[in-house]
Design an enzyme around this catalytic site. Sequence first.
Site, PDB file in Angstrom:
ATOM      1  N   ARG A   1     -74.627  -8.563  44.356  1.00 44.16           N
ATOM      2  CA  ARG A   1     -73.499  -8.555  45.285  1.00 44.16           C
ATOM      3  C   ARG A   1     -73.653  -9.727  46.234  1.00 44.16           C
ATOM      4  NH1 ARG A   1     -70.954  -6.398  42.241  1.00 44.16           N
ATOM      5  NH2 ARG A   1     -70.149  -4.292  42.175  1.00 44.16           N
TER       6      ARG A   1
ATOM      7  N   GLY B   1     -69.325 -11.338  34.946  1.00 44.26           N
ATOM      8  CA  GLY B   1     -70.546 -10.976  34.214  1.00 44.26           C
ATOM      9  C   GLY B   1     -70.314  -9.957  33.123  1.00 44.26           C
TER      10      GLY B   1
ATOM     11  N   ILE C   1     -79.197  -4.144  34.196  1.00 46.34           N
ATOM     12  CA  ILE C   1     -78.941  -5.572  33.962  1.00 46.34           C
ATOM     13  C   ILE C   1     -80.262  -6.339  33.924  1.00 46.34           C
ATOM     14  CG2 ILE C   1     -77.846  -7.667  34.889  1.00 46.34           C
ATOM     15  CD1 ILE C   1     -75.826  -5.757  36.305  1.00 46.34           C
TER      16      ILE C   1
ATOM     17  N   HIS D   1     -67.004 -13.730  39.008  1.00 46.11           N
ATOM     18  CA  HIS D   1     -67.335 -12.304  38.828  1.00 46.11           C
ATOM     19  C   HIS D   1     -66.875 -11.817  37.455  1.00 46.11           C
ATOM     20  CE1 HIS D   1     -68.246  -8.354  41.139  1.00 46.11           C
ATOM     21  NE2 HIS D   1     -68.693  -8.321  39.894  1.00 46.11           N
TER      22      HIS D   1
ATOM     23  N   GLU E   1     -65.913 -12.516  48.663  1.00 46.69           N
ATOM     24  CA  GLU E   1     -65.141 -12.288  47.453  1.00 46.69           C
ATOM     25  C   GLU E   1     -63.806 -11.594  47.771  1.00 46.69           C
ATOM     26  OE1 GLU E   1     -67.830 -11.128  44.383  1.00 46.69           O
ATOM     27  OE2 GLU E   1     -66.203 -10.626  43.040  1.00 46.69           O
TER      28      GLU E   1
ATOM     29  N   ASP F   1     -72.354 -15.298  40.421  1.00 40.17           N
ATOM     30  CA  ASP F   1     -71.226 -14.590  39.795  1.00 40.17           C
ATOM     31  C   ASP F   1     -70.524 -13.709  40.824  1.00 40.17           C
ATOM     32  OD1 ASP F   1     -69.684 -13.886  37.450  1.00 40.17           O
ATOM     33  OD2 ASP F   1     -70.635 -11.911  37.532  1.00 40.17           O
TER      34      ASP F   1
ATOM     35  N   LEU G   1     -76.412 -12.098  40.647  1.00 34.97           N
ATOM     36  CA  LEU G   1     -75.487 -11.319  39.806  1.00 34.97           C
ATOM     37  C   LEU G   1     -75.158  -9.982  40.457  1.00 34.97           C
ATOM     38  CD1 LEU G   1     -77.468 -11.732  36.449  1.00 34.97           C
ATOM     39  CD2 LEU G   1     -75.475 -13.059  37.144  1.00 34.97           C
TER      40      LEU G   1
HETATM   41  N1  NAD Z   1     -71.819  -9.475  38.110  1.00 32.30           N
HETATM   42  C1  NAD Z   1     -71.292  -8.440  37.495  1.00 32.30           C
HETATM   43  O1  NAD Z   1     -70.343  -8.544  36.734  1.00 32.30           O
HETATM   44  C2  NAD Z   1     -71.904  -7.076  37.715  1.00 32.30           C
HETATM   45  C3  NAD Z   1     -71.632  -6.050  36.812  1.00 32.30           C
HETATM   46  C4  NAD Z   1     -72.241  -4.827  37.029  1.00 32.30           C
HETATM   47  C5  NAD Z   1     -73.047  -4.638  38.131  1.00 32.30           C
HETATM   48  N2  NAD Z   1     -73.263  -5.662  39.002  1.00 32.30           N
HETATM   49  C6  NAD Z   1     -74.127  -5.510  40.170  1.00 32.30           C
HETATM   50  O2  NAD Z   1     -75.466  -5.430  39.739  1.00 32.30           O
HETATM   51  C7  NAD Z   1     -76.104  -4.354  40.392  1.00 32.30           C
HETATM   52  C8  NAD Z   1     -77.189  -3.820  39.496  1.00 32.30           C
HETATM   53  O3  NAD Z   1     -76.602  -3.224  38.358  1.00 32.30           O
HETATM   54  P1  NAD Z   1     -77.461  -2.331  37.339  1.00 32.30           P
HETATM   55  O4  NAD Z   1     -76.478  -1.735  36.427  1.00 32.30           O
HETATM   56  O5  NAD Z   1     -78.590  -3.125  36.802  1.00 32.30           O
HETATM   57  O6  NAD Z   1     -78.005  -1.212  38.351  1.00 32.30           O
HETATM   58  P2  NAD Z   1     -79.261  -0.285  38.182  1.00 32.30           P
HETATM   59  O7  NAD Z   1     -79.044   0.835  39.129  1.00 32.30           O
HETATM   60  O8  NAD Z   1     -79.517   0.018  36.759  1.00 32.30           O
HETATM   61  O9  NAD Z   1     -80.463  -1.204  38.709  1.00 32.30           O
HETATM   62  C9  NAD Z   1     -80.663  -1.518  40.054  1.00 32.30           C
HETATM   63  C10 NAD Z   1     -82.134  -1.854  40.235  1.00 32.30           C
HETATM   64  O10 NAD Z   1     -82.333  -2.266  41.591  1.00 32.30           O
HETATM   65  C11 NAD Z   1     -83.483  -1.587  42.115  1.00 32.30           C
HETATM   66  N3  NAD Z   1     -83.308  -1.465  43.568  1.00 32.30           N
HETATM   67  C12 NAD Z   1     -82.220  -1.022  44.218  1.00 32.30           C
HETATM   68  N4  NAD Z   1     -82.428  -1.107  45.552  1.00 32.30           N
HETATM   69  C13 NAD Z   1     -83.665  -1.609  45.724  1.00 32.30           C
HETATM   70  C14 NAD Z   1     -84.442  -1.933  46.856  1.00 32.30           C
HETATM   71  N5  NAD Z   1     -83.971  -1.740  48.094  1.00 32.30           N
HETATM   72  N6  NAD Z   1     -85.674  -2.439  46.651  1.00 32.30           N
HETATM   73  C15 NAD Z   1     -86.155  -2.631  45.416  1.00 32.30           C
HETATM   74  N7  NAD Z   1     -85.457  -2.365  44.298  1.00 32.30           N
HETATM   75  C16 NAD Z   1     -84.234  -1.853  44.458  1.00 32.30           C
HETATM   76  C17 NAD Z   1     -83.499  -0.243  41.403  1.00 32.30           C
HETATM   77  O11 NAD Z   1     -84.816   0.294  41.435  1.00 32.30           O
HETATM   78  C18 NAD Z   1     -83.074  -0.681  39.996  1.00 32.30           C
HETATM   79  O12 NAD Z   1     -84.187  -1.156  39.294  1.00 32.30           O
HETATM   80  C19 NAD Z   1     -74.973  -3.371  40.673  1.00 32.30           C
HETATM   81  O13 NAD Z   1     -75.273  -2.504  41.747  1.00 32.30           O
HETATM   82  C20 NAD Z   1     -73.821  -4.271  40.987  1.00 32.30           C
HETATM   83  O14 NAD Z   1     -73.847  -4.600  42.368  1.00 32.30           O
HETATM   84  C21 NAD Z   1     -72.717  -6.870  38.817  1.00 32.30           C
END
Ligand code: NAD
Length: 379
Positions: free
Chosen positions: A293, A343, A208, A341, A322, A317, A291
Amino acid sequence: MLDAFSATRKPTVLFIANPCETSATLNSKEFTEKFDILRYDLDTKEKFIRFLEEHEKDKITAIYGGFPAFHRIGGLNRDIIEHRSFPGNDLKCIVLCSRGCNGLDLDALREHNIQLYNYQDDQDEGLIDDLKLHEVGNDVADCGLWHILEGFRKFSYGQKLARETGNTIVARTKAAGKDGFAFGHEVGNMFIESPRGKKCLILGLGSIGKQLAYKLQNGLGMQIHYCKRSEESTISGSENWKFHGLDDTIYPKLHQFHAIVITLPGTPQTEHLIDLKFLQHCNSELILVNLGRGAILDPQAVSDALAKGQIRHLGVDVFYNEPIIDEEIKVSDKLTSITPHLGSATKEVFEQSCELALAKILRVASGDVAEDKFFSRIV
Ligand SMILES: NC(=O)c1ccc[n+]([C@@H]2O[C@H](COP(=O)([O-])OP(=O)(O)OC[C@H]3O[C@@H](n4cnc5c(N)ncnc54)[C@H](O)[C@@H]3O)[C@@H](O)[C@H]2O)c1
């Protein structure tokens, strides 16, 4: 011992969420010939167990979890997985349409050889034709783009006043909170600003975060900074995105950012990351967008900062309690933007996630591939 009836039955796919009814895979000869279909609307854990008892003779070989998965019954825990009516012997896989897999006991699934798949579209696993790569990342990023633009321009607040007053001049005057002609560049004691040239820090440059970075840079003209576990190697020099570690060294740097967007997962490491200390280091003009959690924000620290005017805008979002939306966020229409929520909630994601999930069921049921090579396989 199997009776003659169950020995001749086709494997069954149990849908605990509605698939896309027009799905090509769902309606294909291959799928309809291979599987019987059962549908069940989850209500309580007890009723689900009773349903399984009634369907012990159906060879439930796969469960389609869709987006809600097992949340409505408090998750899929060991109690259920090890219940005598759970189709442990027949069940080969559970497929989800969402990325998250919280609420499912992964150890218990592993011990019982039940494969679990989630939604992934950053690599082509060769499951469906015409896979749209990065669809979820792109669509959630659109939601983030909207919240950030809201933070700078406050369009929704202007829209609300325009609807209430039915008059452009009165709406702008009301927004400014002063008598006389208002150009529209003031909302109370806040100036409406352009995002162009301003710095945005993206916390978590994953699927994202990366899509959002492109949109903010190319669409709004913002400068991109990011934090993730390690520096991103796929960024080209021309993009010029700046990496920062997400540790104590980040605090003295926070003041420079006009916008901070959270696209991190909810984990013990990210819980309450945005707390009093973090916010005290931020710019008072900060636009904060979540966006990831809800629990990544410390709700008390954020609502205090909003109440004291220490942040310019909060866009969310995802929510701490929630599906309940916190009261402070709900009522503060000038300082917050909220989306329930949604997105990733687009027709494209709904359709593609269904096709991918059904394709996984077909592949697992056929047993003709080494499934563990799949990027989307969690267990
Ligand atoms: N709002 C929505 O509709 C929606 C939809 C999908 C996902 N999400 C949320 O968004 C989050 C991210 O989704 P994504 O698909 O981009 O995931 P992803 O796994 O592709 O990206 C997560 C990023 O966070 C970084 N990261 C994780 N923990 C970390 C930490 N402790 N310190 C530093 N960096 C850290 C990772 O290196 C990675 O770059 C999901 O886990 C979910 O909670 C929300």
